[in-house]
Design a protein around this motif. Structure first.
Motif, PDB file in Angstrom:
ATOM      1  N   TRP A 239      89.623  13.152   8.698  1.00 52.23           N
ATOM      2  CA  TRP A 239      88.910  12.228   9.586  1.00 52.23           C
ATOM      3  C   TRP A 239      87.749  12.929  10.283  1.00 52.23           C
ATOM      4  O   TRP A 239      86.647  12.389  10.386  1.00 52.23           O
ATOM      5  CB  TRP A 239      89.881  11.610  10.589  1.00 52.23           C
ATOM      6  CG  TRP A 239      89.258  10.537  11.425  1.00 52.23           C
ATOM      7  CD1 TRP A 239      89.070  10.557  12.780  1.00 52.23           C
ATOM      8  CD2 TRP A 239      88.721   9.281  10.977  1.00 52.23           C
ATOM      9  NE1 TRP A 239      88.448   9.400  13.192  1.00 52.23           N
ATOM     10  CE2 TRP A 239      88.226   8.604  12.109  1.00 52.23           C
ATOM     11  CE3 TRP A 239      88.610   8.677   9.728  1.00 52.23           C
ATOM     12  CZ2 TRP A 239      87.634   7.349  12.031  1.00 52.23           C
ATOM     13  CZ3 TRP A 239      88.018   7.429   9.660  1.00 52.23           C
ATOM     14  CH2 TRP A 239      87.547   6.780  10.804  1.00 52.23           C
ATOM     15  N   GLY A 240      87.981  14.148  10.759  1.00 55.23           N
ATOM     16  CA  GLY A 240      86.917  14.905  11.413  1.00 55.23           C
ATOM     17  C   GLY A 240      85.737  15.155  10.494  1.00 55.23           C
ATOM     18  O   GLY A 240      84.573  14.991  10.882  1.00 55.23           O
TER      19      GLY A 240
ATOM     20  N   TYR B 206      85.903  13.010  17.962  1.00 51.49           N
ATOM     21  CA  TYR B 206      85.552  12.307  16.724  1.00 51.49           C
ATOM     22  C   TYR B 206      84.388  11.348  16.972  1.00 51.49           C
ATOM     23  O   TYR B 206      83.438  11.291  16.198  1.00 51.49           O
ATOM     24  CB  TYR B 206      86.741  11.496  16.185  1.00 51.49           C
ATOM     25  CG  TYR B 206      87.909  12.295  15.683  1.00 51.49           C
ATOM     26  CD1 TYR B 206      87.746  13.376  14.814  1.00 51.49           C
ATOM     27  CD2 TYR B 206      89.202  11.952  16.052  1.00 51.49           C
ATOM     28  CE1 TYR B 206      88.832  14.089  14.336  1.00 51.49           C
ATOM     29  CE2 TYR B 206      90.297  12.659  15.574  1.00 51.49           C
ATOM     30  CZ  TYR B 206      90.110  13.722  14.719  1.00 51.49           C
ATOM     31  OH  TYR B 206      91.193  14.420  14.240  1.00 51.49           O
TER      32      TYR B 206
ATOM     33  N   ASP C 116      93.951  14.485  10.178  1.00 52.96           N
ATOM     34  CA  ASP C 116      93.021  14.762  11.279  1.00 52.96           C
ATOM     35  C   ASP C 116      91.787  15.493  10.759  1.00 52.96           C
ATOM     36  O   ASP C 116      90.652  15.169  11.120  1.00 52.96           O
ATOM     37  CB  ASP C 116      93.690  15.616  12.358  1.00 52.96           C
ATOM     38  CG  ASP C 116      94.878  14.937  13.010  1.00 52.96           C
ATOM     39  OD1 ASP C 116      94.802  13.713  13.268  1.00 52.96           O
ATOM     40  OD2 ASP C 116      95.884  15.621  13.256  1.00 52.96           O
TER      41      ASP C 116
ATOM     42  N   VAL D  30      88.520  17.740  20.196  1.00 54.58           N
ATOM     43  CA  VAL D  30      88.752  16.341  19.829  1.00 54.58           C
ATOM     44  C   VAL D  30      89.371  15.566  20.981  1.00 54.58           C
ATOM     45  O   VAL D  30      88.873  14.520  21.378  1.00 54.58           O
ATOM     46  CB  VAL D  30      89.648  16.228  18.566  1.00 54.58           C
ATOM     47  CG1 VAL D  30      90.076  14.788  18.343  1.00 54.58           C
ATOM     48  CG2 VAL D  30      88.904  16.749  17.356  1.00 54.58           C
TER      49      VAL D  30
ATOM     50  N   GLN E 212      83.601  12.146   9.979  1.00 51.82           N
ATOM     51  CA  GLN E 212      82.749  11.797  11.119  1.00 51.82           C
ATOM     52  C   GLN E 212      81.459  12.613  11.136  1.00 51.82           C
ATOM     53  O   GLN E 212      80.567  12.356  11.936  1.00 51.82           O
ATOM     54  CB  GLN E 212      83.494  11.997  12.443  1.00 51.82           C
ATOM     55  CG  GLN E 212      84.797  11.246  12.552  1.00 51.82           C
ATOM     56  CD  GLN E 212      84.714   9.823  12.061  1.00 51.82           C
ATOM     57  OE1 GLN E 212      83.916   9.035  12.564  1.00 51.82           O
ATOM     58  NE2 GLN E 212      85.516   9.471  11.067  1.00 51.82           N
TER      59      GLN E 212
END
Length: 121
Positions: free
Chosen positions: A94-95, A63, A91, A55, A98
Motif C-alpha cells: 500500500w505504501g 499514506y 502495508d 505512517v 501511494q
C-alpha cells in the motif's frame, strides 16, 4: 542529484530526534514535520531532497501525505522513504502504491537507512 536536505516526518519527538542526530552526524541538513499536513506544507516550502515519512500519525496519516506529495507537480520528484511500525506485506504494498520510493519497518537500522539514502543520490 545528491541528497543534502531531508524532511523527517514523525509525530514522535523521540523518533524525530533519533533520526535527526544520525542524519546530521552524517552531514545532512534536517527539517522536521510532526504531521502529514505539515509534511505537505514543508515539502512545498522547503523543497527537501528526500522525505522520511512515518505512517501512523494523528490527522492525515503518512499514506495520505505520501499520496498527496507524490501526485503534486511541485513535489512529485521528491523521493519518500516510509519509516513505520506497520510491517505487514500489505502495508508495504500500500505504501509503495501511494508513491513511496522505499519502505522500512521500525526500528529502522540506521546503517541500512544511510545506505538507502546514498543509493538514491
Amino acid at each position: 542529484m545528491p541528497i543534502r536536505k531531508i524532511l523527517v516526518v514523525d509525530d514522535s519527538p523521540t523518533e524525530r530526534l533519533a533520526l535527526q542526530e544520525v542524519l546530521a552526524r552524517n552531514g545532512y541538513e534536517i527539517i522536521t514535520a510532526e504531521s502529514g499536513e505539515e509534511a505537505i506544507q514543508r515539502s512545498k516550502a522547503d523543497k527537501p531532497d528526500l522525505i522520511l515519512m512515518d505512517v501512523v500519525m494523528p490527522g492525515m496519516n503518512g499514506y495520505q501525505a505520501t499520496r498527496t506529495i507524490s501526485r503534486d507537480d511541485a513535489t512529485r520528484n521528491i523521493p519518500i522513504i516510509m519509516c513505520t511500525t506497520k510491517g505487514e506485506e500489505t502495508d508495504k504494498i500500500w505504501g509503495m502504491r501511494q508513491g513511496a520510493y522505499a519502505y522500512m519497518v521500525k526500528p529502522v537500522d540506521h546503517n541500512d537507512l544511510l545506505a538507502r539514502i546514498r543509493a538514491i543520490g
